[in-house]
Design a protein around this motif. Structure first.
Motif, PDB file in Angstrom:
ATOM      1  N   GLY A   6     -17.459 -10.278  49.455  1.00 39.84           N
ATOM      2  CA  GLY A   6     -16.457  -9.380  48.902  1.00 39.84           C
ATOM      3  C   GLY A   6     -15.456  -8.894  49.935  1.00 39.84           C
ATOM      4  N   VAL A   7     -15.025  -9.798  50.828  1.00 31.05           N
ATOM      5  CA  VAL A   7     -14.083  -9.406  51.880  1.00 31.05           C
ATOM      6  C   VAL A   7     -12.819 -10.248  51.813  1.00 31.05           C
ATOM      7  N   SER A   8     -11.768  -9.728  52.454  1.00 30.07           N
ATOM      8  CA  SER A   8     -10.495 -10.443  52.499  1.00 30.07           C
ATOM      9  C   SER A   8     -10.387 -11.346  53.722  1.00 30.07           C
ATOM     10  N   TYR A   9     -11.090 -10.972  54.792  1.00 31.41           N
ATOM     11  CA  TYR A   9     -10.954 -11.710  56.047  1.00 31.41           C
ATOM     12  C   TYR A   9     -12.319 -12.006  56.653  1.00 31.41           C
ATOM     13  N   SER A  53     -21.061 -22.774  53.724  1.00 30.68           N
ATOM     14  CA  SER A  53     -20.235 -23.263  54.830  1.00 30.68           C
ATOM     15  C   SER A  53     -18.746 -23.070  54.571  1.00 30.68           C
ATOM     16  N   ASP A  54     -18.334 -23.070  53.320  1.00 33.73           N
ATOM     17  CA  ASP A  54     -16.922 -22.892  52.980  1.00 33.73           C
ATOM     18  C   ASP A  54     -16.543 -21.428  53.190  1.00 33.73           C
ATOM     19  N   PRO A  55     -15.565 -21.138  54.064  1.00 35.06           N
ATOM     20  CA  PRO A  55     -15.199 -19.745  54.320  1.00 35.06           C
ATOM     21  C   PRO A  55     -14.747 -19.007  53.070  1.00 35.06           C
ATOM     22  N   ARG A  56     -14.153 -19.705  52.120  1.00 31.42           N
ATOM     23  CA  ARG A  56     -13.728 -19.046  50.883  1.00 31.42           C
ATOM     24  C   ARG A  56     -14.928 -18.570  50.073  1.00 31.42           C
ATOM     25  N   VAL A  72     -17.923 -17.872  51.382  1.00 36.76           N
ATOM     26  CA  VAL A  72     -18.523 -16.779  52.154  1.00 36.76           C
ATOM     27  C   VAL A  72     -17.775 -15.478  51.874  1.00 36.76           C
ATOM     28  N   ALA A  73     -16.445 -15.546  51.877  1.00 38.18           N
ATOM     29  CA  ALA A  73     -15.643 -14.343  51.630  1.00 38.18           C
ATOM     30  C   ALA A  73     -15.888 -13.793  50.234  1.00 38.18           C
TER      31      ALA A  73
END
Length: 482
Positions: free
Chosen positions: A152-155, A142-145, A147-148
């Motif tokens: 392996g993505v920046s956005y 659930s935490d977008p950080r 998930v990123a």
């Protein structure tokens, strides 16, 4: 990455790009010299290069220096939040939340997110994570950080959809994967018929905020493609969800939805392409007694899709997929279609994976290994079937350890995949692991299929004589009767 570049903004893309360039530089030798070690990284076998020829060792040394130079330069130049427009940026679109209060409306909210993925993927300066990967990770974190990090993505792009009658309320936001903060957000509330305008606005704003460089061709192709008919679009999204269930009854319902979309808009290329795949899968899975008719209709709709929209990657993918099937097996035609799909959409990882299957089947295992490596590099959470071309390519190249690792991963996710079982039995034969082969033969026969060399070779979809011999030799070594 964290230990080397603690205070800089460098993604895994830098390493992936270097590895891809080294594979290309090494050419046919890449599969043997530069190996992927599952869950660890890459291994460059310099001793093998020395044994093969001195000139190749020089190439390897240059490649090593090149990767060190590029990575070091990346660390020096890529300071936090200071990316240039020319850099390939990485982004994932998460499933849009369904706020309609009706579970049956999830196909629409997820469909809008997937349409955004499709459009962003066609921009060469963006690395866009596939729907399967982003939706899968979003369900477990659930935490977008987090998930990123996992993707392996920046956005990240997140959003929500509330659909009530003929009205819509849609929100979309661009999130910084490093700190979880919103960089940009937009919303729309109004008639459902204006959904296409909102999609175009979101796409344009994301391109602007990310400072993405677009070529002239990309500018011409960018935007919402397909239909402006609301009901056709709704049936298209509904059909995609139904097709994903992979059952005979849902396959029929998917056909009805796509057919209705085409009835509403006969020039809807994406609907024609989706209907082609539905009909092809009906033949592949044995869901019809009239295989010839299903295949003929599949070909008709795939060719129609390409004719209607020659710059639609999915249209070429649908035609290439059909041509790659064993009951048609036009490998040259399939290769051309997959190459065009990848040219139009550099992030089309499924096209890479299918193309790798075709290359291997056509006796080009080295090329297939490079192609599937590219697919895996671009898709951090690959579906199970990506490991089939990876296992096949390594098997035919004689790297049985790598083949065994890939096929084992595949069978852990789908234990009943007969072709994977057949190749893994042959792999164990070549490795001398007869106990493992014997156990696998029992699993294979438990599926109701005979384990004889004659029966197995009748269903192996490979015509290249050396590759067929490799399978037969492995089966014999495993103790399979003629």
């Amino acid at each position: 990455m964290e230990r080397v570049w603690t205070d800089t903004h460098v993604t895994d893309d830098s390493l992936v790009q270097c590895i891809s360039e080294i594979r290309k530089a090494l050419g046919p030798e890449a599969g043997a010299l530069l190996r992927t070690v599952p869950k660890q990284g890459y291994r460059l076998d310099v001793s093998l290069a020395r044994a093969r020829r001195p000139s190749l060792l020089t190439t390897v040394r240059i490649a090593v220096l090149a990767i060190l130079a590029v990575l070091a330069l990346s660390a020096l130049l890529l300071t936090p939040r200071q990316q240039t427009a020319s850099e390939a940026q990485s982004i994932a679109v998460l499933p849009f939340e369904n706020l309609s209060g009706i579970a049956g409306q999830a196909y629409y909210s997820n469909g809008l997110a997937e349409e955004l993925i499709v459009n962003l993927s066609r921009i060469a300066d963006l690395r866009v994570v596939s729907r399967a990967a982003s939706f899968s990770v979003a369900q477990s974190a659930s935490d977008p950080r987090q998930v990123a990090r996992e993707l392996g993505v920046s956005y990240l792009v997140d959003g929500s959809v509330r659909r009530e009658g003929q009205t819509l309320r849609i929100t979309a936001a661009l999130i910084d994967g490093a700190n979880g903060e919103n960089i940009w957000a937009d919303s729309y509330a109004g008639a459902e018929a204006d959904v296409f305008d909102f999609q175009e606005r979101v796409l344009s704003e994301l391109v602007r905020v990310l400072s993405v460089r677009l070529s002239k061709q990309e500018r011409e192709r960018l935007g919402i493609r397909g239909t402006r008919d609301v009901d056709a679009f709704d049936n298209y999204l509904r059909g995609k969800e139904l097709a994903g269930f992979l059952t005979a009854s849902q396959n029929e319902r998917a056909e009805e939805a796509f057919s209705e979309a085409i009835r509403r808009d006969p020039d809807y290329a994406a609907a024609h392409a989706q209907l082609s795949i539905v009909l092809s899968m009906r033949a592949e899975y044995g869901w019809t007694s009239d295989v010839a008719n299903s295949l003929a209709r599949a070909a008709q709709h795939a060719e129609r899709a390409v004719a209607l929209s020659p710059d639609l990657p999915f249209a070429h993918f649908a035609l290439g997929r059909l041509l790659s099937r064993s009951f048609i097996a036009d490998l040259a035609g399939a290769s051309a279609e997959f190459e065009r799909a990848i040219e139009l959409d550099p992030n089309y990882t499924d096209a890479y994976a299918f193309y790798a299957i075709v290359q291997v089947a056509n006796g080009r295992a080295e090329e297939g290994l490079n192609t599937i490596a590219e697919a895996l590099a671009r898709n951090p959470v690959p579906p199970y079937w990506y490991y089939m071309p990876l296992g096949l390519a390594n098997f035919y190249l004689g790297d049985y350890d790598a083949a065994e690792a890939a096929l084992t991963e595949l069978l852990e996710r789908n234990p009943n995949l007969q072709n994977a079982l057949r190749i893994l039995i042959a792999t164990y034969g070549h490795m001398g692991r007869l106990d493992d082969a014997e156990w696998l033969v029992m699993e294979y026969e438990a599926l109701g299929v005979p384990a004889t060399i004659t029966e197995i070779m009748q269903v192996i979809n490979i015509e290249h004589p050396p590759y067929r011999k490799a399978v037969i030799d492995g089966l014999r070594l495993a103790g399979i009767p003629e």
